[in-house]
Design a protein around this motif. Structure first.
Motif, PDB file in Angstrom:
ATOM      1  N   TYR A  25       0.852  -1.192   0.000  1.00 44.99           N
ATOM      2  CA  TYR A  25       0.000   0.000   0.000  1.00 44.99           C
ATOM      3  C   TYR A  25       0.894   1.252   0.000  1.00 44.99           C
ATOM      4  CZ  TYR A  25      -3.664   3.316   1.218  1.00 44.99           C
ATOM      5  OH  TYR A  25      -4.537   4.378   1.213  1.00 44.99           O
ATOM      6  N   VAL A  26       0.657   2.150  -0.944  1.00 45.94           N
ATOM      7  CA  VAL A  26       1.477   3.354  -1.061  1.00 45.94           C
ATOM      8  C   VAL A  26       0.797   4.521  -0.346  1.00 45.94           C
ATOM      9  CG1 VAL A  26       2.500   5.019  -2.668  1.00 45.94           C
ATOM     10  CG2 VAL A  26       2.424   2.587  -3.271  1.00 45.94           C
ATOM     11  N   VAL A  27       1.513   5.106   0.612  1.00 44.37           N
ATOM     12  CA  VAL A  27       1.051   6.331   1.266  1.00 44.37           C
ATOM     13  C   VAL A  27       1.747   7.473   0.523  1.00 44.37           C
ATOM     14  CG1 VAL A  27       0.945   7.635   3.426  1.00 44.37           C
ATOM     15  CG2 VAL A  27       0.804   5.140   3.481  1.00 44.37           C
ATOM     16  N   LYS A  28       0.990   8.188  -0.324  1.00 41.35           N
ATOM     17  CA  LYS A  28       1.619   9.192  -1.199  1.00 41.35           C
ATOM     18  C   LYS A  28       2.234  10.350  -0.414  1.00 41.35           C
ATOM     19  CE  LYS A  28      -0.576   8.401  -5.615  1.00 41.35           C
ATOM     20  NZ  LYS A  28      -1.734   7.543  -5.507  1.00 41.35           N
ATOM     21  N   ASN A  29       1.438  10.962   0.433  1.00 37.87           N
ATOM     22  CA  ASN A  29       1.985  12.021   1.281  1.00 37.87           C
ATOM     23  C   ASN A  29       1.162  12.128   2.552  1.00 37.87           C
ATOM     24  OD1 ASN A  29      -0.108  14.003   1.165  1.00 37.87           O
ATOM     25  ND2 ASN A  29       0.667  14.755  -0.793  1.00 37.87           N
ATOM     26  N   ILE A  30       1.724  12.826   3.520  1.00 35.49           N
ATOM     27  CA  ILE A  30       1.014  13.011   4.786  1.00 35.49           C
ATOM     28  C   ILE A  30       0.859  14.506   5.057  1.00 35.49           C
ATOM     29  CG2 ILE A  30       1.598  10.777   5.807  1.00 35.49           C
ATOM     30  CD1 ILE A  30       3.879  12.132   7.320  1.00 35.49           C
ATOM     31  N   PHE A  31      -0.192  14.839   5.729  1.00 31.01           N
ATOM     32  CA  PHE A  31      -0.520  16.220   6.104  1.00 31.01           C
ATOM     33  C   PHE A  31      -0.586  17.130   4.867  1.00 31.01           C
ATOM     34  CE2 PHE A  31       2.220  14.687   9.772  1.00 31.01           C
ATOM     35  CZ  PHE A  31       1.159  14.190  10.486  1.00 31.01           C
ATOM     36  N   ASP A  32      -0.976  16.569   3.718  1.00 30.25           N
ATOM     37  CA  ASP A  32      -1.059  17.350   2.477  1.00 30.25           C
ATOM     38  C   ASP A  32       0.237  18.114   2.212  1.00 30.25           C
ATOM     39  OD1 ASP A  32      -3.829  16.641   2.020  1.00 30.25           O
ATOM     40  OD2 ASP A  32      -4.292  18.002   3.669  1.00 30.25           O
ATOM     41  N   GLU A  33       1.349  17.482   2.539  1.00 28.58           N
ATOM     42  CA  GLU A  33       2.630  18.187   2.507  1.00 28.58           C
ATOM     43  C   GLU A  33       3.670  17.460   1.664  1.00 28.58           C
ATOM     44  OE1 GLU A  33       5.189  21.199   3.503  1.00 28.58           O
ATOM     45  OE2 GLU A  33       3.362  21.060   4.678  1.00 28.58           O
ATOM     46  N   CYS A  38      10.134  12.364   3.877  1.00 27.67           N
ATOM     47  CA  CYS A  38      10.556  13.756   4.037  1.00 27.67           C
ATOM     48  C   CYS A  38      10.428  14.229   5.481  1.00 27.67           C
ATOM     49  CB  CYS A  38       9.749  14.664   3.123  1.00 27.67           C
ATOM     50  SG  CYS A  38      10.020  14.379   1.369  1.00 27.67           S
ATOM     51  N   PHE A  39       9.584  13.566   6.264  1.00 27.29           N
ATOM     52  CA  PHE A  39       9.367  13.960   7.657  1.00 27.29           C
ATOM     53  C   PHE A  39      10.373  13.332   8.614  1.00 27.29           C
ATOM     54  CE2 PHE A  39       5.385  15.321   5.904  1.00 27.29           C
ATOM     55  CZ  PHE A  39       4.991  16.380   6.706  1.00 27.29           C
ATOM     56  N   ILE A  40      11.063  12.269   8.170  1.00 29.27           N
ATOM     57  CA  ILE A  40      12.035  11.614   9.050  1.00 29.27           C
ATOM     58  C   ILE A  40      13.148  12.611   9.367  1.00 29.27           C
ATOM     59  CG2 ILE A  40      13.622   9.660   9.335  1.00 29.27           C
ATOM     60  CD1 ILE A  40      10.597   8.914   9.132  1.00 29.27           C
ATOM     61  N   GLY A  41      13.445  12.761  10.656  1.00 34.02           N
ATOM     62  CA  GLY A  41      14.462  13.717  11.086  1.00 34.02           C
ATOM     63  C   GLY A  41      13.931  15.118  11.297  1.00 34.02           C
ATOM     64  N   SER A  42      12.647  15.335  11.011  1.00 36.75           N
ATOM     65  CA  SER A  42      12.089  16.675  11.213  1.00 36.75           C
ATOM     66  C   SER A  42      12.003  16.971  12.708  1.00 36.75           C
ATOM     67  CB  SER A  42      10.714  16.812  10.560  1.00 36.75           C
ATOM     68  OG  SER A  42       9.789  15.891  11.094  1.00 36.75           O
ATOM     69  N   ILE A  43      12.101  18.253  13.015  1.00 37.20           N
ATOM     70  CA  ILE A  43      12.045  18.693  14.416  1.00 37.20           C
ATOM     71  C   ILE A  43      10.707  19.386  14.635  1.00 37.20           C
ATOM     72  CG2 ILE A  43      13.048  20.213  16.149  1.00 37.20           C
ATOM     73  CD1 ILE A  43      15.764  19.721  14.715  1.00 37.20           C
ATOM     74  N   TRP A  44       9.956  18.857  15.587  1.00 37.24           N
ATOM     75  CA  TRP A  44       8.653  19.415  15.945  1.00 37.24           C
ATOM     76  C   TRP A  44       8.827  20.202  17.231  1.00 37.24           C
ATOM     77  CZ3 TRP A  44       3.696  16.906  14.056  1.00 37.24           C
ATOM     78  CH2 TRP A  44       3.924  16.183  12.871  1.00 37.24           C
ATOM     79  N   ASN A  45       8.726  21.518  17.121  1.00 36.14           N
ATOM     80  CA  ASN A  45       8.866  22.387  18.277  1.00 36.14           C
ATOM     81  C   ASN A  45       7.467  22.742  18.767  1.00 36.14           C
ATOM     82  OD1 ASN A  45      10.075  24.002  20.211  1.00 36.14           O
ATOM     83  ND2 ASN A  45      10.115  25.787  18.886  1.00 36.14           N
ATOM     84  N   THR A  62      13.798  14.622  -3.689  1.00 37.79           N
ATOM     85  CA  THR A  62      13.071  15.263  -4.782  1.00 37.79           C
ATOM     86  C   THR A  62      11.851  16.031  -4.300  1.00 37.79           C
ATOM     87  OG1 THR A  62      13.649  13.263  -5.975  1.00 37.79           O
ATOM     88  CG2 THR A  62      12.244  14.815  -7.115  1.00 37.79           C
ATOM     89  N   LEU A  63      11.062  15.419  -3.428  1.00 32.63           N
ATOM     90  CA  LEU A  63       9.807  16.040  -2.993  1.00 32.63           C
ATOM     91  C   LEU A  63       9.913  16.668  -1.609  1.00 32.63           C
ATOM     92  CD1 LEU A  63       7.485  13.166  -4.244  1.00 32.63           C
ATOM     93  CD2 LEU A  63       7.834  15.389  -5.329  1.00 32.63           C
ATOM     94  N   CYS A  64      11.125  16.703  -1.050  1.00 35.63           N
ATOM     95  CA  CYS A  64      11.319  17.226   0.304  1.00 35.63           C
ATOM     96  C   CYS A  64      11.771  18.681   0.258  1.00 35.63           C
ATOM     97  CB  CYS A  64      12.367  16.403   1.051  1.00 35.63           C
ATOM     98  SG  CYS A  64      11.995  14.636   1.140  1.00 35.63           S
ATOM     99  N   ALA A  65      11.395  19.415   1.265  1.00 36.48           N
ATOM    100  CA  ALA A  65      11.789  20.818   1.375  1.00 36.48           C
ATOM    101  C   ALA A  65      12.790  20.948   2.520  1.00 36.48           C
ATOM    102  CB  ALA A  65      10.562  21.684   1.623  1.00 36.48           C
ATOM    103  N   ASP A  66      14.033  20.495   2.272  1.00 38.68           N
ATOM    104  CA  ASP A  66      15.065  20.514   3.312  1.00 38.68           C
ATOM    105  C   ASP A  66      15.265  21.935   3.835  1.00 38.68           C
ATOM    106  OD1 ASP A  66      17.066  19.693   4.997  1.00 38.68           O
ATOM    107  OD2 ASP A  66      18.606  19.561   3.447  1.00 38.68           O
ATOM    108  N   GLY A  67      15.184  22.083   5.167  1.00 36.17           N
ATOM    109  CA  GLY A  67      15.383  23.385   5.782  1.00 36.17           C
ATOM    110  C   GLY A  67      14.115  24.209   5.906  1.00 36.17           C
ATOM    111  N   ALA A  68      13.044  23.774   5.258  1.00 39.73           N
ATOM    112  CA  ALA A  68      11.782  24.526   5.342  1.00 39.73           C
ATOM    113  C   ALA A  68      11.217  24.436   6.751  1.00 39.73           C
ATOM    114  CB  ALA A  68      10.775  23.974   4.343  1.00 39.73           C
ATOM    115  N   VAL A  69      10.562  25.496   7.168  1.00 38.97           N
ATOM    116  CA  VAL A  69       9.933  25.539   8.485  1.00 38.97           C
ATOM    117  C   VAL A  69       8.441  25.828   8.290  1.00 38.97           C
ATOM    118  CG1 VAL A  69       9.866  26.706  10.722  1.00 38.97           C
ATOM    119  CG2 VAL A  69      12.055  26.407   9.532  1.00 38.97           C
TER     120      VAL A  69
END
Length: 141
Positions: A25-33, A38-45, A62-69
């Motif tokens: 089963y393919v989960v295309k994206n989460i949180f419409d984002e 792309c969320f692995i390693g993200s920091i949730w403040n 490719t589909l990740c926004a590295d450094g985006a907040v």
């Protein structure tokens, strides 16, 4: 609620695992984002106070926004007399947007929280009446 204190702080999303979701089963994206990876390693403040927090992305791809907040407004949803478990809820706020004008958001089931670990579950509708979960595994930053 006691969940407020348990969730408050800065968290790193270490992994997202599947529960009752077939590997095919393919989960295309989460949180419409973006895709899950792309969320692995993200920091949730998630500070206290006005419950305005951020998600900072730290993954390139490719589909990740590295450094985006992303600015989020978060709270603990308490179902009260309706029954059910409290949930972590948030909505994304873009520059210049008022929180009251944002009508869509996201909810995750709260599974576990202590001083060093936070686990939340996102229901995924697999179709045909089947449900699975993405399990979000955080550690304190």
């Amino acid at each position: 609620s006691q969940w407020n204190a348990g969730v408050k702080g800065q968290w790193v999303l270490n992994s997202v695992t599947r529960q009752d979701i077939p590997q095919t089963y393919v989960v295309k994206n989460i949180f419409d984002e973006a895709p899950v990876d792309c969320f692995i390693g993200s920091i949730w403040n998630l500070p206290g106070g006005n419950q305005r927090g951020t998600i900072t992305f730290n993954t390139s791809g490719t589909l990740c926004a590295d450094g985006a907040v992303r600015t989020i407004l978060w709270s603990i949803y308490n179902p009260g007399k309706m029954g059910g478990q409290p949930e972590f809820q948030f909505k994304k706020l873009y520059a210049g947007e008022k929180a009251s004008n944002v009508t869509s958001g996201y909810r995750l089931e709260l599974s576990y929280a202590d001083d060093g670990k936070l686990v939340m579950k996102m229901p995924v509708d697999l179709g045909g009446g089947s449900m699975g979960y993405l399990i979000f595994n955080f550690t304190k930053a």
